[in-house]
Design an enzyme around this catalytic site. Sequence first.
Site, short mmCIF file in Angstrom:
data_model
loop_
_atom_site.label_atom_id
_atom_site.label_comp_id
_atom_site.label_asym_id
_atom_site.label_seq_id
_atom_site.Cartn_x
_atom_site.Cartn_y
_atom_site.Cartn_z
N SER A 19 -37.22 -59.37 5.46
CA SER A 19 -38.51 -58.68 5.46
C SER A 19 -38.58 -57.73 6.64
O SER A 19 -38.10 -58.04 7.74
CB SER A 19 -39.66 -59.68 5.56
OG SER A 19 -40.90 -59.02 5.78
N TYR A 61 -43.58 -67.22 8.71
CA TYR A 61 -42.87 -66.35 7.76
C TYR A 61 -41.89 -65.44 8.50
O TYR A 61 -40.72 -65.32 8.11
CB TYR A 61 -43.89 -65.52 6.97
CG TYR A 61 -43.25 -64.53 6.02
CD1 TYR A 61 -42.79 -64.94 4.78
CD2 TYR A 61 -43.10 -63.19 6.37
CE1 TYR A 61 -42.21 -64.04 3.89
CE2 TYR A 61 -42.52 -62.28 5.51
CZ TYR A 61 -42.07 -62.71 4.27
OH TYR A 61 -41.48 -61.81 3.41
#
Length: 251
Positions: free
Chosen positions: A139, A152
């Site tokens: 990400s 995350y």
Amino acid sequence: MNLKNKVVVITGAAGGMGRVTVEKVLNFGGKVVGLDINIDSLQALKEQYKEDLLVIKTDITSEESVNSSVQQAVKTYGQVDVLVNIAGIAQAATEIENVTLEDWYRILNINTTSVFLTSRAVVPFMKKKRQGVIINIASISAERPRPGLNAYIASKGATISLTKALAIELAPYNIRVNAINPGPADTQMLGEFTATGTNVEEAKENIFKKSVPLGRLIIPEDIANSIVYLSSDLATMITGSVLNVDGGRGI
């Protein structure tokens, strides 16, 4: 970009990004082994590609389930040429003091431990052929964090580090390992990053879309195209790299 005769294992195959990638790989001539905990949405596609698509219900956090699925893939197609780790979960924006240990472990297990398990399972078969490709979806938030996505971002940062570690370890076997950093993507998962009570559509337009210099959200096809490229022989000298497919979000 030709994937003919390549067997591609894809985790998270039933999700928005996963399903598009499955179809893209099939269209480029590859055979696909689609792994997901929920496989119902892949059944119609399975009917269309009877010989070229194997769908296996898999818990990617389970050592036994992952190993069994990879063994089934090899039994069916005789090899594994490419592993694409797409499966993952989001984190609702949460201040660190409100993140439970259970939530922390769940995010790390699904986003990072699964990459370890699947990579460990396929590498012996790739070593036998002395070639292979592993692609991990990370990400852009690992490079440009957003507040409240602590667990995350940690999971994706670990995935990038694992990618680079495996790239140098497996290079003598001609196994390439790369990561892709998607930017904000127009999928159901994007809304899951917002704090509880936030209007998801407004957040997409006023927060996520405006953070992308090229002016639009990433779509699954953007990631699928990058996966096909990195899987193909056009990328034979690319390993240990992190490709930002983010519309400039990481700048």
